[in-house]
Design an enzyme around this catalytic site. Structure first.
Site, PDB file in Angstrom:
ATOM      1  N   ASP A 199      -2.313  -7.512   1.985  1.00  0.00           N
ATOM      2  CA  ASP A 199      -1.717  -6.317   2.563  1.00  0.00           C
ATOM      3  C   ASP A 199      -2.429  -6.071   3.892  1.00  0.00           C
ATOM      4  OD1 ASP A 199      -0.967  -3.726   3.301  1.00  0.00           O
ATOM      5  OD2 ASP A 199      -0.661  -3.118   1.210  1.00  0.00           O
ATOM      6  N   LYS A 225       2.026   2.083  11.464  1.00  0.00           N
ATOM      7  CA  LYS A 225       0.606   2.415  11.682  1.00  0.00           C
ATOM      8  C   LYS A 225       0.187   1.919  13.062  1.00  0.00           C
ATOM      9  CE  LYS A 225      -0.211   2.906   6.794  1.00  0.00           C
ATOM     10  NZ  LYS A 225      -0.539   2.293   5.512  1.00  0.00           N
TER      11      LYS A 225
HETATM   12  C1  LIG Z   1       0.191   2.650   4.301  1.00  0.00           C
HETATM   13  C2  LIG Z   1       0.060   1.620   3.266  1.00  0.00           C
HETATM   14  C3  LIG Z   1       1.157   1.266   2.468  1.00  0.00           C
HETATM   15  C4  LIG Z   1       2.459   2.029   2.583  1.00  0.00           C
HETATM   16  O1  LIG Z   1       3.530   1.461   1.962  1.00  0.00           O
HETATM   17  P1  LIG Z   1       4.999   2.032   2.290  1.00  0.00           P
HETATM   18  O2  LIG Z   1       5.905   1.265   1.434  1.00  0.00           O
HETATM   19  O3  LIG Z   1       5.218   1.864   3.752  1.00  0.00           O
HETATM   20  O4  LIG Z   1       4.999   3.484   1.984  1.00  0.00           O
HETATM   21  C5  LIG Z   1       0.994   0.219   1.576  1.00  0.00           C
HETATM   22  N1  LIG Z   1      -0.194  -0.422   1.446  1.00  0.00           N
HETATM   23  C6  LIG Z   1      -1.285  -0.061   2.197  1.00  0.00           C
HETATM   24  C7  LIG Z   1      -2.562  -0.790   2.029  1.00  0.00           C
HETATM   25  C8  LIG Z   1      -1.173   0.964   3.098  1.00  0.00           C
HETATM   26  O5  LIG Z   1      -2.246   1.338   3.816  1.00  0.00           O
END
Ligand SMILES: *Cc1c(COP(=O)(O)O)cnc(C)c1O
Length: 413
Positions: A199, A225
């Protein structure tokens, strides 16, 4: 150092900053200090013009002919290729699509299909919640698949056994900002016969990433982000070329080899397009592309240097406040393990973040007691850091955080 001297020193560093010109490319109100670009990036000025054009001309005038005429249908791949340049991936290995959560599902199920004899999905409990939630859904849906989560983030690699099909980890931890060594972790997981999904939500556009060099399998991450793609921007999915034969479980028509043949049976596209599902969100993609284009103009090494320097300055200025008001550093000091953020724990963290907003400093609070300050080197100045700590000191000295309305927590923090 006195306040005036400090400000002069920071102004000097701003004047010498090779990235200084980028600030003016964003819409940022005077006086505001925005330390939340790791939750929602600021608005690039070019995005407003770009969206206006897409709406008035491509949609308004071109209507349905814009799928081809304005290259809407190939936008997920085109933007994916641009993101690939930021992440050390090859052309054709990244697609811009869906949300990060949905892409986690796609990557998990694809990785599972490549490890048929193994049933375990492994992660760690302090990971961003949606990552583990998506594993829980797969566990509940597909009998036999089990989720294993280690309580201690450092222990996760010890839990790699011959049952683990896939390891899902966040490279830069959302709270502590701690960076994992992508190449080393990937190697260990491969040695244990597992695949890894990275991720990159807090990595892309924030730290140099080399998916190819790390021999990564799959990766996913957010567009809103550090990529500055706008609220709810499409996310992206990376599948190494060697894994693109995996059959997608979200087998929507846009991932078909010939979507406009409207055939009876699903036949996945040969490449990364098979990880598309439904019709691409054109407006969101246009905004994402503007954000990525801007980032591609900057040198990643330069961004990283400035990000670390901003963090060093922040921690240095915070030292007296730690001693006087009880802040405890909750992020990494070591530059090799530090993402583009600093965090402090404080029992009044939530209230302090609210009081800072009244002084025009936007940071965020992460439960249970963490104040998180995102450092976005494209638009933050050294003087903003000095000013932030001064305003924070004011909040503490006047106990501005002790207002009754801050006792109630808002739904979004
Ligand atoms: C912000 C974030 C997400 C967000 O997921 P969405 O499906 O866009 O809401 C997922 N994983 C991490 C590590 C994040 O920081």
């Amino acid at each position: 150092m006195t306040g005036t001297l400090l400000a002069a020193d920071a102004a000097e560093r701003d004047a010498a900053d090779p990235l200084a010109g980028f600030r003016d490319r964003f819409q940022l109100r005077d006086g505001l200090i925005y330390l939340d670009g790791n939750s929602l990036g600021a608005l690039p000025k070019a995005t407003a013009d770009r969206l206006a054009r897409v709406i008035a001309q491509e949609w308004g005038e071109g209507l349905i002919t814009s799928w081809l005429g304005a290259l809407w249908s190939t936008a997920p791949r085109r933007i994916g290729d641009k993101i690939a340049r930021l992440l050390g991936a090859a052309s054709g290995e990244i697609i811009a699509t869906d949300s990060t959560s949905v892409n986690i599902f796609k990557a998990l199920t694809a990785a599972l299909s490549l490890r048929p004899g193994r049933a375990k999905l492994l992660s760690e409990a302090t990971n961003f919640p949606t990552d583990v939630y998506m594993m829980q859904g797969i566990e509940a849906f597909s009998g036999g698949r089990v989720r294993a989560v280690t309580a201690d983030p450092d222990a996760v690699l010890d839990a790699l056994d011959d049952e683990v099909a896939v390891l899902l980890l966040t490279q830069v931890h959302y709270k502590s900002g701690r960076v994992r060594d992508m190449a080393q972790v990937t190697r260990k997981a491969h040695d244990a016969g597992a695949l890894v999904i990275w991720d990159l939500s807090h990595s892309a556009g924030a730290i140099p990433v080399d998916l190819g060099g790390a021999n990564a399998d799959f990766a996913i991450g957010c567009g809103y982000k550090f990529l500055n793609g706008g609220p709810g921007a499409p996310a992206y999915l990376f599948a190494a070329a060697r894994h693109q034969a995996a059959t997608p479980v979200l087998s929507g028509w846009f991932g078909h080899a010939r979507p406009f043949s409207f055939e009876e049976d699903y036949d996945p596209a040969p490449g990364i397009e098979r990880f598309l599902c439904g019709t691409p969100p054109v407006l969101g993609l246009a905004a994402l592309e503007a954000g990525v284009d801007l980032l591609l103009e900057a040198d990643m090494g330069e961004l990283r240097r400035k990000s670390l320097a901003l963090g060093d300055l922040f921690m240095e200025r915070m030292e007296p406040l730690c001693a006087r008001y009880g802040f405890a550093l909750a992020s990494e000091r070591d530059p090799a393990r530090r993402g583009s953020q600093v965090a402090y724990a404080h029992p009044r963290g939530y209230e302090i973040v609210q009081a800072l907003k009244e002084l025009d400093v936007i940071a965020d609070f992460r439960t249970p007691d963490v104040l998180r300050f995102g450092l976005t080197p494209l638009y933050l100045r050294y003087r903003d850091i000095v000013e932030t700590v001064e305003r924070l000191e004011r909040v503490c000295a006047t106990e501005a955080w002790a207002k009754p309305e801050y006792q109630e927590r808002a739904a979004v923090t």
